[in-house]
Design a protein around this motif. Structure first.
Motif, PDB file in Angstrom:
ATOM      1  N   GLU A  38       0.813  -1.268  -0.115  1.00  0.00           N
ATOM      2  CA  GLU A  38       0.028   0.077   0.076  1.00  0.00           C
ATOM      3  C   GLU A  38       0.808   1.278  -0.040  1.00  0.00           C
ATOM      4  O   GLU A  38       0.362   2.295  -0.698  1.00  0.00           O
ATOM      5  CB  GLU A  38      -0.938  -0.036   1.259  1.00  0.00           C
ATOM      6  N   ALA A  41       2.358   1.914  -3.373  1.00  0.00           N
ATOM      7  CA  ALA A  41       1.517   2.315  -4.222  1.00  0.00           C
ATOM      8  C   ALA A  41       0.967   3.884  -4.308  1.00  0.00           C
ATOM      9  O   ALA A  41       0.926   4.596  -5.001  1.00  0.00           O
ATOM     10  CB  ALA A  41       0.102   1.492  -4.155  1.00  0.00           C
ATOM     11  N   LEU A  42       0.910   4.089  -2.685  1.00  0.00           N
ATOM     12  CA  LEU A  42       0.798   5.626  -2.460  1.00  0.00           C
ATOM     13  C   LEU A  42       1.914   6.398  -2.663  1.00  0.00           C
ATOM     14  O   LEU A  42       1.621   7.586  -3.443  1.00  0.00           O
ATOM     15  CB  LEU A  42       0.409   5.669  -0.705  1.00  0.00           C
ATOM     16  N   GLU A  45       1.499   7.070  -6.469  1.00  0.00           N
ATOM     17  CA  GLU A  45       0.407   7.965  -6.618  1.00  0.00           C
ATOM     18  C   GLU A  45       0.805   9.327  -6.458  1.00  0.00           C
ATOM     19  O   GLU A  45       0.305  10.360  -7.246  1.00  0.00           O
ATOM     20  CB  GLU A  45      -0.800   7.634  -5.937  1.00  0.00           C
ATOM     21  N   TYR A 117      -4.013  14.504   1.051  1.00  0.00           N
ATOM     22  CA  TYR A 117      -4.328  13.287   1.392  1.00  0.00           C
ATOM     23  C   TYR A 117      -4.915  13.049   2.880  1.00  0.00           C
ATOM     24  O   TYR A 117      -5.776  12.104   3.150  1.00  0.00           O
ATOM     25  CB  TYR A 117      -3.085  12.429   1.174  1.00  0.00           C
ATOM     26  N   ARG A 191       2.152   1.521 -10.075  1.00  0.00           N
ATOM     27  CA  ARG A 191       1.831   1.194  -8.820  1.00  0.00           C
ATOM     28  C   ARG A 191       2.137   0.034  -8.244  1.00  0.00           C
ATOM     29  O   ARG A 191       1.874  -0.463  -7.397  1.00  0.00           O
ATOM     30  CB  ARG A 191       0.646   1.557  -8.538  1.00  0.00           C
ATOM     31  N   PRO A 251      -7.152   2.898  -2.740  1.00  0.00           N
ATOM     32  CA  PRO A 251      -6.202   3.320  -1.606  1.00  0.00           C
ATOM     33  C   PRO A 251      -6.809   3.748  -0.376  1.00  0.00           C
ATOM     34  O   PRO A 251      -7.656   4.623  -0.388  1.00  0.00           O
ATOM     35  CB  PRO A 251      -5.471   4.317  -2.320  1.00  0.00           C
ATOM     36  N   ARG A 252      -6.253   3.393   0.833  1.00  0.00           N
ATOM     37  CA  ARG A 252      -6.864   3.886   2.082  1.00  0.00           C
ATOM     38  C   ARG A 252      -6.365   5.094   2.470  1.00  0.00           C
ATOM     39  O   ARG A 252      -5.012   5.484   2.157  1.00  0.00           O
ATOM     40  CB  ARG A 252      -6.715   2.713   2.892  1.00  0.00           C
ATOM     41  N   LYS A 253      -7.179   6.100   3.354  1.00  0.00           N
ATOM     42  CA  LYS A 253      -6.657   7.193   3.888  1.00  0.00           C
ATOM     43  C   LYS A 253      -5.732   6.687   5.192  1.00  0.00           C
ATOM     44  O   LYS A 253      -5.807   5.477   5.681  1.00  0.00           O
ATOM     45  CB  LYS A 253      -7.833   8.098   4.490  1.00  0.00           C
TER      46      LYS A 253
END
Length: 272
Positions: A38, A41-42, A45, A117, A191, A251-253
């Protein structure tokens, strides 16, 4: 999957060994694989969004994302934060691709994106003072860490040119929908780890393969078209699976972007 000795320079992209894939430095440091994926990937992004705001060409954004992915197979997330490596990768890639951007502009863009974000109202004015200095130190550290860990081998060959040539050879380049979908797969795939596992020609074939299936476009099978481009069906299938999995979970916060945030992060918050 072709393997290139990471200790030698090559005209091909450096790709991972089986040992590097099986257990990363972050896993050795106790970071769950799901969290590492994750955060990778973040970071990518953030690089893509920053590149758009900085008006960087796509090749520079892609190079930066590949450098981030390569770096975290050589070093742990506990040694350098995603924020710092992402900023350092953008600064370095902009120079590698001969489209340099000012440190101040990169910092302001990343600070703005990170506020977004975190659901904090982004500032309009330039970031200054201690916060700016922290970002600046992080960017400089991120760039140097990437250079040192990758042995200054920061050239990245992208698959986009291969894809265009292959589509022309297959006489499908005029199919705009298919071409755009394949192009999107190449960019979204940054990603994931496919760019550090496979050569760009194989990734290009996989994007065409998946896009043709989505748009129900038949391609030659006698002989199989991918064999003409020296690609295996198994590799294309693996890459396609990685691309499709990318769209399964948004994607999670609340992911940790700095070392301090990572240190206090609750691993129990990870989705099952």
């Amino acid at each position: 999957m072709a393997v290139v000795d990471p200790g030698k320079l090559s005209l091909q992209n450096s790709v991972l060994t089986v040992a590097q894939l099986e257990r990363t430095p972050s896993e050795e440091d106790g970071i769950p694989k799901a969290l590492e994926n994750e955060l990778r990937a973040l970071g990518c992004e953030l690089i893509q969004s920053a590149g758009i705001l900085l008006r960087l060409p796509q090749v520079a954004m892609a190079t930066a994302q590949v450098l981030l992915q390569r770096y975290y197979y050589m070093a742990s997330l506990k040694l350098a934060s995603v924020r710092d490596i992402a900023m350092g990768a953008v600064f370095l890639a902009s120079k590698v691709e001969e489209t340099p951007r000012k440190i101040k502009d990169i910092i302001n863009v990343f600070a703005w994106l990170i506020d977004q974000y975190r659901d904090v109202t982004p500032r309009v004015e330039s970031y200054a003072g201690l916060q700016y200095n922290g970002f600046k130190d992080g960017l400089a550290s991120g760039e140097m860490r990437i250079l040192c860990k990758l042995g200054f081998n920061v050239q990245v060959q992208q698959p986009h040119g291969f894809m265009i040539n292959y589509m022309q050879s297959l006489d499908i380049a005029e199919n705009e929908e298919l071409a755009q979908t394949a192009w999107n797969y190449l960019n979204d795939g940054l990603r994931t780890n496919i760019y550090v596992c496979y050569q760009p020609s194989t990734i290009a074939c996989a994007a065409i393969f998946l896009s043709a299936r989505v748009h129900k476009v038949k391609l030659p099978t006698e002989p199989p078209w991918w064999e003409v481009f020296d690609t295996d069906l198994e590799d294309m299938t693996y890459i396609s699976g990685h691309l499709l999995n990318l769209y399964q979970r948004p994607p999670r916060k609340g992911l940790p972007l700095t070392l301090a945030e990572l240190e206090s992060y609750n691993y129990d918050a990870l989705p099952s």
